[in-house]
Design a protein around this motif. Structure first.
Motif, short mmCIF file in Angstrom:
data_model
loop_
_atom_site.label_atom_id
_atom_site.label_comp_id
_atom_site.label_asym_id
_atom_site.label_seq_id
_atom_site.Cartn_x
_atom_site.Cartn_y
_atom_site.Cartn_z
N SER A 91 -2.87 47.83 -62.00
CA SER A 91 -3.46 48.48 -63.07
C SER A 91 -2.41 49.55 -63.29
O SER A 91 -1.96 50.40 -62.88
CB SER A 91 -4.83 49.25 -62.75
OG SER A 91 -4.48 50.11 -61.53
N THR A 125 -17.70 49.35 -59.02
CA THR A 125 -16.91 50.18 -59.91
C THR A 125 -16.11 51.27 -59.18
O THR A 125 -16.72 51.76 -57.87
CB THR A 125 -18.05 50.87 -60.89
OG1 THR A 125 -18.72 49.89 -61.60
CG2 THR A 125 -17.29 51.74 -62.00
N ILE A 177 -12.54 50.90 -63.23
CA ILE A 177 -12.22 49.41 -63.05
C ILE A 177 -13.58 49.00 -62.67
O ILE A 177 -14.07 49.38 -61.69
CB ILE A 177 -11.06 49.05 -62.23
CG1 ILE A 177 -9.76 49.58 -62.80
CG2 ILE A 177 -11.04 47.43 -62.21
CD1 ILE A 177 -8.80 48.95 -61.79
N LEU A 234 -4.43 45.22 -67.04
CA LEU A 234 -4.77 44.75 -65.83
C LEU A 234 -4.11 43.43 -65.72
O LEU A 234 -4.14 42.63 -66.54
CB LEU A 234 -6.15 44.57 -65.77
CG LEU A 234 -7.08 45.84 -65.90
CD1 LEU A 234 -8.62 45.45 -65.79
CD2 LEU A 234 -6.79 46.90 -64.34
N PHE A 282 -12.24 41.79 -64.24
CA PHE A 282 -11.93 42.92 -64.18
C PHE A 282 -11.80 43.68 -65.47
O PHE A 282 -11.04 43.03 -66.26
CB PHE A 282 -10.94 43.17 -63.35
CG PHE A 282 -10.92 42.68 -61.84
CD1 PHE A 282 -11.58 43.35 -60.68
CD2 PHE A 282 -10.56 41.44 -61.68
CE1 PHE A 282 -11.80 43.01 -59.49
CE2 PHE A 282 -10.56 41.00 -60.15
CZ PHE A 282 -11.23 41.91 -59.14
N SER A 283 -12.41 44.81 -65.78
CA SER A 283 -12.42 45.24 -67.00
C SER A 283 -12.18 46.76 -66.97
O SER A 283 -12.54 47.41 -65.87
CB SER A 283 -13.57 45.01 -67.96
OG SER A 283 -14.78 45.52 -67.15
N ALA A 284 -11.32 47.59 -67.73
CA ALA A 284 -11.14 48.73 -67.73
C ALA A 284 -10.78 49.38 -69.41
O ALA A 284 -10.57 48.51 -70.13
CB ALA A 284 -10.03 49.01 -66.64
#
Length: 551
Positions: A351, A329, A303, A340, A295-297
């Protein structure tokens, strides 16, 4: 006189006739025509001005585009220069220097007639250029031609050279320096003998001093183009995932991280984000149907969920389009997401963002957008969320709880994810201090929590007793991150441009490590540790990732 009077009278009559031709209507019409002409000229001038301004904007756009192209080409040229130097050093270390360069240089040296044609440089002027020439020769890998085989120097002194270290006692150095070592002492004793060179003695002493340091730098990863914000170590795999302000997510295989000569390169780069990335989290495959997930943000407030391949399944030099597609997404927040955190036991994702909200999301393999379970934060008297969260962390002694710190308050808050309520508040300062906010939370032992603050202090909380039990003063600079090793015997503290090692048993600092180069008054963004090995990484504003190992 009569003629002059007649001429004057005629002139007066003519002027009177001309003056009688002008009236108010004529004057108004004249002024109206003049006004129309001025308006027409003003419109022409405004139109011409807008056209010129449009041309100026177009030219400025072209200039900016050229400047960006030039900067991009400059970065690429620097990257190519670095790669070329590394290849040359590899040739030099492996003894595989290009033969045609050796042959060409030998021919030029043997041909004395060609050498005499060149203008000789006086020794006084040539002396400043010697280091540059030596560096060029070393990079090309031809230093063996100019350096004749040298005989080893014999050390006549039978006393060891004294090297003072910060952790070494002065009295022990004086006592050891006064002892005489016999000439037939074994080489494993650590003292120099008659048949050993001085360089060998110095190298051995440096190795002995370095071996005393509990933390050692193992390798440096250099493929990000901007500051690295966050990273995640996968427990059962030698994979490190990193996110950076260059909008890229990179996966590294650090299996051979202890070999500093081998530069580790990312085996996969994901580029679906359009803004800088600040946070990353991961979950490993634990049951049938669940894949390895990331998971990336970042600044977008969205996200993204990725399924990534293993290093054996992905060709580093081949096509990777099939892995570039994001699996899911969703727009989680209205502002930048800073952190995160994944709870792998309960398949939950936390988050925290700059919109003063902490949101809880379920993790599943379905392609549908997850629905928000709860939202947390610090509320005012009207029930509105007011402060932005600065750090979040799941608690080990109770997986249903997590802790959070906020920007403008000196309170550590504990939340319950089952009912979405704030169950506990621990106040560590009597008055609110904006310079004492929490930057990171780290679990310490079973029920303790370590918090790093902007006021240069490290605080330790006992969650069962709900109070502050200890604090460590690390200086005047803010502490950006603090982590522990597996045995909880050491705390690694990132403050300013150094990483300080605090020994929890002796209650003192035992080592300082050099951090990263500064950029925009930022040095070390974060420290991330491995959950199974004594390995941690420092993430810097210079785009580098340094891997450290501890004893």
């Amino acid at each position: 006189m009569s003629q002059e009077s007649v001429s004057i009278s005629t002139l007066i009559q003519k002027n009177a006739q001309q003056n009688t031709q002008y009236n108010w209507v004529g004057v108004l019409e004249f002024l109206h025509e003049q006004h129309k002409q001025m308006q027409y000229k003003d419109c022409e001038w405004a139109l011409e001005k807008s056209q010129m301004q449009q041309k100026i904007n177009e030219l400025e756009g072209v200039v900016k585009g050229q400047e960006r192209v030039i900067t991009d080409l400059g970065k690429r040229c620097k990257m190519l220069e670095v790669a070329l130097r590394q290849e040359r050093l590899k040739y030099q270390q492996n003894g595989q220097a290009p033969d045609y360069l050796n042959q060409l240089l030998k021919e030029n040296i043997e041909n004395q007639s060609q050498i005499q044609n060149y203008q000789t440089i006086p020794k006084r002027k040539a002396k400043p250029y010697r280091p540059l020439l030596q560096k060029i020769i070393q990079e090309v890998g031809l230093q063996s031609i100019f350096s004749p085989p040298s005989s080893p120097k014999i050390e006549h002194s039978n006393r060891p050279s004294v090297m003072l270290t910060p952790n070494q006692n002065v009295t022990s150095i004086v006592q050891n320096s006064g002892r005489q070592s016999p000439t037939n002492m074994n080489s494993t004793s650590g003292f120099p003998t008659h048949n050993r060179s001085k360089s060998q003695n110095i190298n051995e002493e440096q190795a002995q001093v370095a071996s005393k340091d509990p933390v050692q730098l193992q390798n440096t990863l250099r493929h990000h183009l901007d500051g690295v914000r966050d990273a995640y170590f996968f427990n059962n795999m030698t994979i490190l995932a990193t996110v950076s302000e260059d909008c890229q997510l990179k996966l590294w295989d650090y299996q051979n991280y202890q070999q500093q000569q081998n530069q580790i390169e990312p085996y996969l780069t994901l580029r679906d984000h359009t803004g800088p990335l600040f946070a990353i989290a991961g979950i490993e495959q634990r049951m049938k149907g669940i894949q390895n997930t990331i998971f990336s943000a970042g600044a977008e407030g969205a996200i993204k969920m990725w399924y990534f391949p293993l290093p054996d399944e992905c060709d580093q030099l081949g096509q990777t389009e099939e892995f570039q597609q994001c699996r899911m997404t969703w727009q989680a927040h209205q502002d930048a997401i800073w952190q995160l955190k994944v709870n792998s036991q309960q398949n939950l994702l936390l988050s925290s963002a700059a919109d003063s909200l902490i949101k809880l999301w379920p993790i599943s393999d379905s392609q549908s957008e997850p629905k928000q379970l709860y939202q947390f934060g610090q509320k005012n008297q009207y029930g509105h969320f007011v402060d932005s969260p600065t750090a979040i962390s799941w608690l080990q002694h109770n997986q249903n709880y997590f802790a959070s710190g906020f920007m403008n308050s000196c309170i550590l808050s504990i939340f319950d994810t089952e009912n979405g309520r704030n169950v506990q508040n621990i106040k560590y300062l009597q008055e609110n201090n904006t310079q004492a906010q929490i930057n990171q939370l780290t679990q310490f032992q079973q029920s303790c929590l370590i918090s790093s603050h902007d006021d240069g202090k490290l605080r330790i909380f006992d969650l069962q007793q709900s109070k502050l039990i200890s604090q460590i003063v690390c200086g005047n600079e803010p502490i950006t991150s603090a982590i522990t090793n597996l045995n909880n015997t050491m705390i690694y503290i990132a403050t300013g441009n150094v990483i300080k090692v605090w020994d929890t048993r002796r209650q003192q600092f035992i080592q300082e490590l050099q951090g990263h180069q500064s950029k925009y008054d930022e040095n070390i963004h974060n420290l991330v540790h491995h959950s199974s090995y004594n390995l941690f990484a420092s993430l810097g504003a210079d785009g580098q990732i340094k891997l450290f190992s501890s004893k």
